[in-house]
Design a protein around this motif. Structure first.
Motif, PDB file in Angstrom:
ATOM      1  N   LEU A 158       1.553  -3.577  -6.116  1.00 32.41           N
ATOM      2  CA  LEU A 158       0.524  -4.589  -6.352  1.00 32.41           C
ATOM      3  C   LEU A 158       1.032  -5.990  -6.034  1.00 32.41           C
ATOM      4  CD1 LEU A 158      -2.379  -4.949  -7.301  1.00 32.41           C
ATOM      5  CD2 LEU A 158      -1.507  -5.270  -9.628  1.00 32.41           C
ATOM      6  N   LYS A 159       2.295  -6.252  -6.361  1.00 28.10           N
ATOM      7  CA  LYS A 159       2.874  -7.566  -6.055  1.00 28.10           C
ATOM      8  C   LYS A 159       2.898  -7.815  -4.561  1.00 28.10           C
ATOM      9  CE  LYS A 159       5.832  -7.777 -10.164  1.00 28.10           C
ATOM     10  NZ  LYS A 159       7.230  -7.794 -10.680  1.00 28.10           N
ATOM     11  N   GLU A 160       3.295  -6.787  -3.801  1.00 27.33           N
ATOM     12  CA  GLU A 160       3.345  -6.935  -2.350  1.00 27.33           C
ATOM     13  C   GLU A 160       1.940  -7.065  -1.763  1.00 27.33           C
ATOM     14  OE1 GLU A 160       5.918  -7.495  -0.716  1.00 27.33           O
ATOM     15  OE2 GLU A 160       7.606  -6.704  -1.874  1.00 27.33           O
TER      16      GLU A 160
ATOM     17  N   ALA B 146      -9.638 -11.516  -6.330  1.00 27.45           N
ATOM     18  CA  ALA B 146     -10.341 -11.548  -7.624  1.00 27.45           C
ATOM     19  C   ALA B 146     -10.203 -10.212  -8.331  1.00 27.45           C
ATOM     20  CB  ALA B 146     -11.818 -11.879  -7.392  1.00 27.45           C
ATOM     21  N   MET B 147     -10.266  -9.135  -7.561  1.00 30.98           N
ATOM     22  CA  MET B 147     -10.109  -7.804  -8.122  1.00 30.98           C
ATOM     23  C   MET B 147      -8.737  -7.654  -8.770  1.00 30.98           C
ATOM     24  SD  MET B 147     -10.396  -4.114  -6.098  1.00 30.98           S
ATOM     25  CE  MET B 147     -11.477  -4.889  -4.891  1.00 30.98           C
ATOM     26  N   ILE B 148      -7.711  -8.139  -8.071  1.00 28.00           N
ATOM     27  CA  ILE B 148      -6.344  -8.036  -8.587  1.00 28.00           C
ATOM     28  C   ILE B 148      -6.164  -8.889  -9.836  1.00 28.00           C
ATOM     29  CG2 ILE B 148      -3.925  -8.578  -8.082  1.00 28.00           C
ATOM     30  CD1 ILE B 148      -4.508  -7.842  -5.152  1.00 28.00           C
ATOM     31  N   SER B 149      -6.719 -10.098  -9.821  1.00 22.27           N
ATOM     32  CA  SER B 149      -6.548 -10.999 -10.966  1.00 22.27           C
ATOM     33  C   SER B 149      -7.238 -10.468 -12.221  1.00 22.27           C
ATOM     34  CB  SER B 149      -7.083 -12.391 -10.630  1.00 22.27           C
ATOM     35  OG  SER B 149      -8.486 -12.357 -10.434  1.00 22.27           O
ATOM     36  N   ASN B 150      -8.326  -9.710 -12.041  1.00 15.80           N
ATOM     37  CA  ASN B 150      -9.033  -9.141 -13.195  1.00 15.80           C
ATOM     38  C   ASN B 150      -8.276  -7.977 -13.829  1.00 15.80           C
ATOM     39  OD1 ASN B 150     -11.189 -10.914 -13.004  1.00 15.80           O
ATOM     40  ND2 ASN B 150     -12.321  -9.592 -11.591  1.00 15.80           N
ATOM     41  N   LYS B 151      -7.353  -7.396 -13.046  1.00 15.88           N
ATOM     42  CA  LYS B 151      -6.457  -6.333 -13.514  1.00 15.88           C
ATOM     43  C   LYS B 151      -7.148  -5.013 -13.832  1.00 15.88           C
ATOM     44  CE  LYS B 151      -3.030  -9.594 -15.246  1.00 15.88           C
ATOM     45  NZ  LYS B 151      -2.204 -10.039 -16.381  1.00 15.88           N
TER      46      LYS B 151
ATOM     47  N   LEU C  18       0.832  -1.204   0.000  1.00 20.40           N
ATOM     48  CA  LEU C  18       0.000   0.000   0.000  1.00 20.40           C
ATOM     49  C   LEU C  18       0.871   1.260   0.000  1.00 20.40           C
ATOM     50  CD1 LEU C  18      -2.713  -1.076   2.604  1.00 20.40           C
ATOM     51  CD2 LEU C  18      -3.003  -0.886   0.128  1.00 20.40           C
ATOM     52  N   THR C  19       1.950   1.207   0.753  1.00 21.76           N
ATOM     53  CA  THR C  19       2.872   2.342   0.807  1.00 21.76           C
ATOM     54  C   THR C  19       3.512   2.601  -0.545  1.00 21.76           C
ATOM     55  OG1 THR C  19       3.347   1.941   3.158  1.00 21.76           O
ATOM     56  CG2 THR C  19       4.956   3.244   1.918  1.00 21.76           C
ATOM     57  N   LEU C  20       3.965   1.522  -1.196  1.00 21.28           N
ATOM     58  CA  LEU C  20       4.579   1.655  -2.513  1.00 21.28           C
ATOM     59  C   LEU C  20       3.565   2.204  -3.523  1.00 21.28           C
ATOM     60  CD1 LEU C  20       6.620  -1.680  -2.662  1.00 21.28           C
ATOM     61  CD2 LEU C  20       7.551   0.629  -2.445  1.00 21.28           C
ATOM     62  N   ALA C  21       2.344   1.687  -3.449  1.00 22.31           N
ATOM     63  CA  ALA C  21       1.312   2.140  -4.384  1.00 22.31           C
ATOM     64  C   ALA C  21       1.013   3.625  -4.204  1.00 22.31           C
ATOM     65  CB  ALA C  21       0.037   1.316  -4.193  1.00 22.31           C
TER      66      ALA C  21
ATOM     67  N   TRP D  88      -8.106   1.724  -8.175  1.00 25.54           N
ATOM     68  CA  TRP D  88      -7.073   1.697  -7.153  1.00 25.54           C
ATOM     69  C   TRP D  88      -7.588   2.191  -5.799  1.00 25.54           C
ATOM     70  CZ3 TRP D  88      -2.506  -0.337  -6.039  1.00 25.54           C
ATOM     71  CH2 TRP D  88      -1.786  -0.940  -7.070  1.00 25.54           C
ATOM     72  N   ASP D  89      -8.404   3.197  -5.803  1.00 23.33           N
ATOM     73  CA  ASP D  89      -8.949   3.708  -4.542  1.00 23.33           C
ATOM     74  C   ASP D  89      -9.773   2.639  -3.829  1.00 23.33           C
ATOM     75  OD1 ASP D  89      -7.765   6.185  -4.845  1.00 23.33           O
ATOM     76  OD2 ASP D  89      -9.536   7.087  -5.786  1.00 23.33           O
ATOM     77  N   HIS D  90     -10.533   1.891  -4.622  1.00 20.13           N
ATOM     78  CA  HIS D  90     -11.338   0.812  -4.052  1.00 20.13           C
ATOM     79  C   HIS D  90     -10.444  -0.285  -3.481  1.00 20.13           C
ATOM     80  CE1 HIS D  90     -14.508  -2.594  -4.709  1.00 20.13           C
ATOM     81  NE2 HIS D  90     -14.419  -2.214  -3.437  1.00 20.13           N
TER      82      HIS D  90
END
Length: 221
Positions: free
Chosen positions: A138-140, A179-184, A126-129, A188-190
């Protein structure tokens, strides 16, 4: 075993040995050392509890001050339930107060001490983002959420935590985030708000479960 418990056992053992040898001066020194350890132990416990209370009641500045005190007294502190260390709490408070470079440093330190601290990994992401490095962030975040999902399932299976996440709220939230991450294609706020909510909810659930099961949480909070 937890570092503080080891130190306390060692102090008790030392007292026993010196009592056997009947050396009053050494016994007095040992008792003084033990008293100091117990005092520091109580301070760490108290500061951590107060810091957590502040953190989860939207007082991150106050929480940060308390967590930094804990880090000074016991820099290797880690809670005994799911390996979240004091530097993770420091980093979380720094993150919430907008001190992103400091938060990154604290969270990286937390991971260097406890590689399985998935909350450190989540908040590092979250900090990196928020710092502009969304790819690395996102990876972290994904790695942290996967670890938290696994930890949540483990807590559900423990006999001492039969009431843990009864409504499967956290299970659903971790699955929703993954699931949100996998859909790409996500907002980002959500994503960030969902992760922050999950971090708070997990700790709230822990306190509730311990209260329901009448487990004394004082030893290592």
């Amino acid at each position: 075993m937890i570092k503080t418990n080891i130190i306390l056992r060692s102090a008790f053992a030392t007292i026993s040995r010196w009592k056997f040898l009947d050396r009053p001066r050494r016994r007095r020194k040992s008792l003084a050392r033990l008293s100091t350890l117990i005092f520091l132990y109580g301070c760490v416990t108290s500061e951590m509890q107060l810091g957590r209370h502040s953190l989860f009641n939207n007082k991150p500045d106050e929480a940060l001050t308390r967590f930094q005190r804990v880090a000074e007294m016991d820099p290797n502190y880690v809670n005994r339930y799911y390996e979240e260390g004091v530097w993770t709490y420091v980093g979380r408070a720094q993150y919430l107060t907008g001190k992103l470079p400091e938060a990154r440093q604290s969270l990286e330190k937390a991971l260097s001490q406890h590689g399985q601290d998935y909350f450190a990994r989540l908040y590092l992401g979250l900090t990196l983002a928020r710092s502009g490095d969304r790819s690395a962030g996102l990876k972290e975040i994904e790695s942290g959420i996967k670890g938290i999902h696994q930890a949540n399932e483990s807590m559900r299976e423990q006999s001492n935590f039969e009431l843990w996440d009864q409504q499967k709220v956290m299970r659903k939230e971790t699955e929703s985030i993954l699931a949100m991450i996998s859909n790409k294609d996500f907002d980002w706020d959500h994503l960030i708000s969902s992760c922050e909510w999950l971090g708070n909810k997990f700790e709230e659930e822990l306190d509730l479960a311990m209260e329901d099961e009448q487990i004394d949480n004082s030893p290592r909070w």
